[in-house]
Design an enzyme around this catalytic site. Sequence first.
Site, PDB file in Angstrom:
ATOM      1  N   GLU A  11       0.685  -1.122  -0.140  1.00  0.00           N
ATOM      2  CA  GLU A  11       0.129   0.173   0.209  1.00  0.00           C
ATOM      3  C   GLU A  11       0.141   0.934   0.394  1.00  0.00           C
ATOM      4  O   GLU A  11       1.774   1.643   0.594  1.00  0.00           O
ATOM      5  CB  GLU A  11      -0.856   0.364   1.519  1.00  0.00           C
ATOM      6  CG  GLU A  11      -1.900  -0.917   1.378  1.00  0.00           C
ATOM      7  CD  GLU A  11      -2.533  -1.802   2.727  1.00  0.00           C
ATOM      8  OE1 GLU A  11      -2.554  -1.233   3.340  1.00  0.00           O
ATOM      9  OE2 GLU A  11      -2.996  -2.381   2.697  1.00  0.00           O
ATOM     10  N   GLU A  16      -4.441  -6.934   3.098  1.00  0.00           N
ATOM     11  CA  GLU A  16      -2.735  -7.003   3.611  1.00  0.00           C
ATOM     12  C   GLU A  16      -2.755  -9.079   2.742  1.00  0.00           C
ATOM     13  O   GLU A  16      -1.595  -9.389   2.123  1.00  0.00           O
ATOM     14  CB  GLU A  16      -2.838  -7.346   5.082  1.00  0.00           C
ATOM     15  CG  GLU A  16      -2.587  -6.063   4.734  1.00  0.00           C
ATOM     16  CD  GLU A  16      -3.429  -4.956   4.874  1.00  0.00           C
ATOM     17  OE1 GLU A  16      -4.212  -4.654   5.066  1.00  0.00           O
ATOM     18  OE2 GLU A  16      -2.648  -3.668   5.334  1.00  0.00           O
ATOM     19  N   GLN A  74       2.767  -2.119   5.676  1.00  0.00           N
ATOM     20  CA  GLN A  74       2.333  -0.954   6.088  1.00  0.00           C
ATOM     21  C   GLN A  74       2.656  -0.897   8.363  1.00  0.00           C
ATOM     22  O   GLN A  74       3.606   0.357   7.797  1.00  0.00           O
ATOM     23  CB  GLN A  74       0.902  -0.320   5.716  1.00  0.00           C
ATOM     24  CG  GLN A  74       1.251   1.803   6.025  1.00  0.00           C
ATOM     25  CD  GLN A  74       0.211   2.552   4.587  1.00  0.00           C
ATOM     26  OE1 GLN A  74      -0.631   2.650   5.607  1.00  0.00           O
ATOM     27  NE2 GLN A  74       0.224   2.733   3.791  1.00  0.00           N
ATOM     28  N   ASP A  81       1.720  -4.016  13.140  1.00  0.00           N
ATOM     29  CA  ASP A  81      -0.041  -4.409  13.119  1.00  0.00           C
ATOM     30  C   ASP A  81      -1.116  -4.702  12.351  1.00  0.00           C
ATOM     31  O   ASP A  81      -2.075  -5.483  12.702  1.00  0.00           O
ATOM     32  CB  ASP A  81      -0.803  -2.596  13.908  1.00  0.00           C
ATOM     33  CG  ASP A  81       0.491  -2.492  14.269  1.00  0.00           C
ATOM     34  OD1 ASP A  81       0.800  -2.131  16.337  1.00  0.00           O
ATOM     35  OD2 ASP A  81       1.423  -1.779  14.092  1.00  0.00           O
ATOM     36  N   ILE A  91      -0.485  -6.813  10.245  1.00  0.00           N
ATOM     37  CA  ILE A  91      -0.003  -8.084   8.939  1.00  0.00           C
ATOM     38  C   ILE A  91      -1.275  -9.213   9.819  1.00  0.00           C
ATOM     39  O   ILE A  91      -1.315 -10.294   8.358  1.00  0.00           O
ATOM     40  CB  ILE A  91       1.585  -8.172   9.877  1.00  0.00           C
ATOM     41  CG1 ILE A  91       2.360  -9.057   8.277  1.00  0.00           C
ATOM     42  CG2 ILE A  91       0.882  -8.851  11.277  1.00  0.00           C
ATOM     43  CD1 ILE A  91       3.688  -9.456   9.449  1.00  0.00           C
ATOM     44  N   PRO A 122      -4.239  -9.707   9.215  1.00  0.00           N
ATOM     45  CA  PRO A 122      -5.412  -9.625   7.838  1.00  0.00           C
ATOM     46  C   PRO A 122      -4.510 -10.671   6.739  1.00  0.00           C
ATOM     47  O   PRO A 122      -5.649 -11.235   6.315  1.00  0.00           O
ATOM     48  CB  PRO A 122      -6.011  -9.217   7.083  1.00  0.00           C
ATOM     49  CG  PRO A 122      -5.367  -7.286   8.107  1.00  0.00           C
ATOM     50  CD  PRO A 122      -4.300  -7.996   9.028  1.00  0.00           C
ATOM     51  N   HIS A 170      -0.348   0.934  15.786  1.00  0.00           N
ATOM     52  CA  HIS A 170       1.120   1.471  15.152  1.00  0.00           C
ATOM     53  C   HIS A 170       2.216   1.144  16.155  1.00  0.00           C
ATOM     54  O   HIS A 170       3.214   1.830  15.843  1.00  0.00           O
ATOM     55  CB  HIS A 170       0.352   3.036  14.872  1.00  0.00           C
ATOM     56  CG  HIS A 170      -0.262   3.320  13.941  1.00  0.00           C
ATOM     57  ND1 HIS A 170      -1.687   2.948  14.770  1.00  0.00           N
ATOM     58  CD2 HIS A 170      -1.201   2.513  13.028  1.00  0.00           C
ATOM     59  CE1 HIS A 170      -2.601   3.620  13.261  1.00  0.00           C
ATOM     60  NE2 HIS A 170      -1.536   3.559  12.018  1.00  0.00           N
TER      61      HIS A 170
HETATM   62  C1  LIG Z   1      -6.054  -3.716   8.008  1.00  0.00           C
HETATM   63  C2  LIG Z   1      -4.682  -1.819   7.257  1.00  0.00           C
HETATM   64  N1  LIG Z   1      -4.299  -2.236   6.167  1.00  0.00           N
HETATM   65  C3  LIG Z   1      -3.247  -0.864   6.184  1.00  0.00           C
HETATM   66  C4  LIG Z   1      -4.078  -0.050   7.186  1.00  0.00           C
HETATM   67  C5  LIG Z   1      -3.261   2.195   7.276  1.00  0.00           C
HETATM   68  N2  LIG Z   1      -3.631   2.907   6.315  1.00  0.00           N
HETATM   69  C6  LIG Z   1      -4.784   3.731   8.032  1.00  0.00           C
HETATM   70  S1  LIG Z   1      -5.963   4.482   7.251  1.00  0.00           S
HETATM   71  C7  LIG Z   1      -5.576   3.700   5.590  1.00  0.00           C
HETATM   72  C8  LIG Z   1      -5.989   4.428   4.323  1.00  0.00           C
HETATM   73  C9  LIG Z   1      -7.555   4.153   4.422  1.00  0.00           C
HETATM   74  O1  LIG Z   1      -8.763   4.753   3.319  1.00  0.00           O
HETATM   75  P1  LIG Z   1     -10.184   4.649   3.396  1.00  0.00           P
HETATM   76  O2  LIG Z   1     -10.777   3.184   3.404  1.00  0.00           O
HETATM   77  O3  LIG Z   1     -10.346   5.071   1.227  1.00  0.00           O
HETATM   78  O4  LIG Z   1     -10.147   5.640   4.220  1.00  0.00           O
HETATM   79  P2  LIG Z   1      -9.793   7.360   4.339  1.00  0.00           P
HETATM   80  O5  LIG Z   1      -8.732   7.214   4.913  1.00  0.00           O
HETATM   81  O6  LIG Z   1     -10.039   7.570   2.749  1.00  0.00           O
HETATM   82  O7  LIG Z   1     -11.116   8.102   5.166  1.00  0.00           O
HETATM   83  C10 LIG Z   1      -4.483   3.287   5.592  1.00  0.00           C
HETATM   84  C11 LIG Z   1      -3.741   2.293   4.415  1.00  0.00           C
HETATM   85  C12 LIG Z   1      -4.922   0.583   7.974  1.00  0.00           C
HETATM   86  N3  LIG Z   1      -5.559   1.228   9.223  1.00  0.00           N
HETATM   87  N4  LIG Z   1      -4.965  -1.178   8.320  1.00  0.00           N
END
Ligand SMILES: Cc1ncc(C[n+]2csc(CCOP(=O)(O)OP(=O)(O)O)c2C)c(N)n1
Lengths: 330, 369
Positions: free
Chosen positions: A29, A60, A82, A85, A87, A89, A129
């Site tokens: 990601e 993931e 990323q 935490d 990992i 999934p 995190h």
């Molecule tokens: C399972 C997981 N993978 C990666 C992340 C890191 N991460 C946090 S927010 C995000 C993007 C989320 O995008 P979206 O669902 O569109 O929500 P938005 O932030 O746009 O409101 C990511 C990749 C996470 N929190 N949880």
Amino acid sequence: MPTMNLIQAVNDALRLRMREDPRVVVLGEDVGKFGGVFRATAGLVEEFGEERVIDTPLAEGGIVGAAIGMAMNGLRPVPEIQFSDFIYPAFDQIVNELAKLRYRSGGQYSAPLVIRTPSGGGIKGGHYHSQSPEAYFVHTPGLKVVMPSNPLDAKGLLLSAMRGEDPVIFFEPKRLYRAARGEVPEGEVEIPLGVAARAWPEAEAPALATVISWGAMVPEAVEAAQALAGEGVAVEVIDLRTLWPLDLDTVLASVKRTGRAVVVHEAPRSCGFGAEVVALVQERAFSWLAAPVQRVTGLDTPFPYTLELEYLPLAPRIARAVRAVVAYQP
Amino acid sequence: MAARTESLGRAHPAARAKREPSAPAADLERELRVYRHMVLLRLLDERMLTLQRQGRVGFYGSCYGQEAATLGSAAVLDAGDWIFPALREGGAMLLRGYPLVSYLCQIFGNSGDPTKGRQMPSHQAAASVHQVSWSSVIGTQLPQAVGAAHAARLRGEPTVVMAYLGDGATSSADFHHALTFAARLKAPVVFCCQNNQWSISLPVSRQTAAPELALKGAAYGVPSKRVDGNDLAAVLEAAGEAVAAARAGEGPRFLELLTYRLGAHSSSDDPTRYRDQKEVDRWLARDPLQLERLRLVEAGVWDEEREGALRGEQAEVIARAVAEAEAFPPPSPETLFEDLYADPPWIVSEQREALRAELAEAPRKKPGA
Ligand SMILES: Cc1ncc(C[n+]2csc(CCOP(=O)(O)OP(=O)(O)O)c2C)c(N)n1
Ligand SMILES: [Mg+2]
């Protein structure tokens, strides 16, 4: 020799491998145009293109599952999760699939890939995190598990991991990403997996205790050792660098010299990797021990937000344990 | 035809002009109430990002640009309905009566926070307003929302559960689990997908090849609809219908609220690295606050003066609440060991005592605290 922080060292290793081997692909990601949320993959998509540096959808299990297929069919994927935490999934793909693929196919298939993932706390990341999940993966036969504590090791170990035939979970202690700086040679750096290093003192010297640690707790252990030196307590600090396969020879040789051992890790105590180290030490160096082996660890609670300094096994907690071990009377 | 998608009726600014000029008074009153909270949320987000830059707040994920989608959808819920939020829906709690000072204490992570300073800011939770604790792990709340909705039905309660997610979350495995279960169980759950078009640095066009996220809901047999998420009236209407259907036992609904993340992903992010300011500017022209203000002015229930007074009043409310909230001390170290088990094993008290002894001997130096 260039000075790098730990992120730059990781980036350097990835670039080197991608230049020399077209089978190496990076996926995860935000790893492409953004260069990773920590910038570890900065500049890679510009140099190697979107086919080899893949911005993935947010899944993931998809990242690791796809990487397994790529590796089975001749690529050398380096997926990024990323934060460690997130990992979980992908846990099923790692534990049931990745780790057992060679074994369950009688050696016909394998998936040589390296999952890079930032781990550990101390950056005000709260429960999700900050975790240090290394023990789950050491507990899974078929995986190698690495966690460097400085830029030079990060580069050398990542290169070795990417060149190996076994799947590796490569934890990058994010608290050190920018904090740890050091000289890192350009080009090749050879640091094999499975070999620990002495982090303190610089030259071997008689010591009263061995502190065994990895990742972001290594600098804390060294800080404790320096403080203890001022009190006349000489300590040797071993940085495992690779958790699995464990460099047991180095650990045992040191413990047999000092007669005392303290294992330090950031993860919760119960069933942490420290428990395995302690068990091995007492099984194989029992007669050399002058005191019970101690663990200095995170608490058996989720990783907190505000009280993270209370949670972490920082230098003062380590120094207290070493003093207690040295003062121990049967 | 159980599953269908309806495409965007009011996305284009030109469509607005065609809106019937005389909305019923009750509708306007509700819009006005939500609008006031949209302004509050906007000012609060701005203030929190300032405090973050000053180092007084550790992290912040704002709702900037998504106020109509967030508050409009939450506004149609009854007091007993539940919310399973994602990152940007904390403001719904304020709309539903949660005290601002407690809300701010969560952001400061101090002892005034009912969740005891354990989670990062923007991870609010309060059972008093039925807003459930979100982890950080994208998508995990969705199947839980389905279960809670099914439980409400089994218990004979009229509760509807609203589950929020982003566009990125539609790629997660838990999204698949949730939609599959919701449709199969006919659970009274409404999925509100805030398609703000970005998942950190990934645009939705590269998140999925599906041309509309509403198609994903439909694929599972959940009646699904794409709505202009920056148009408060449209959100209120669509969410109202979806919640009414779920409450009437018709099963789940999926709403794709098409909106835009006007700000950074979070205080840790720098969007100039990956997106074009021109795109942001285009969406700034569709700022939901501005659109709703115009509508209220056109309807004759709002003007510059009232706007100025509201902003002044709310800035003061925020300033007073910040001062009060920031005065709370950090949580005590003992709180680390609370709430872990209903029936704590021996290790909990042992570690609590060990930490107490350690801190008495070597208190932690707090940078800036
Ligand atoms: C399972 C997981 N993978 C990666 C992340 C890191 N991460 C946090 S927010 C995000 C993007 C989320 O995008 P979206 O669902 O569109 O929500 P938005 O932030 O746009 O409101 C990511 C990749 C996470 N929190 N949880
Ligand atoms: Mg999004």
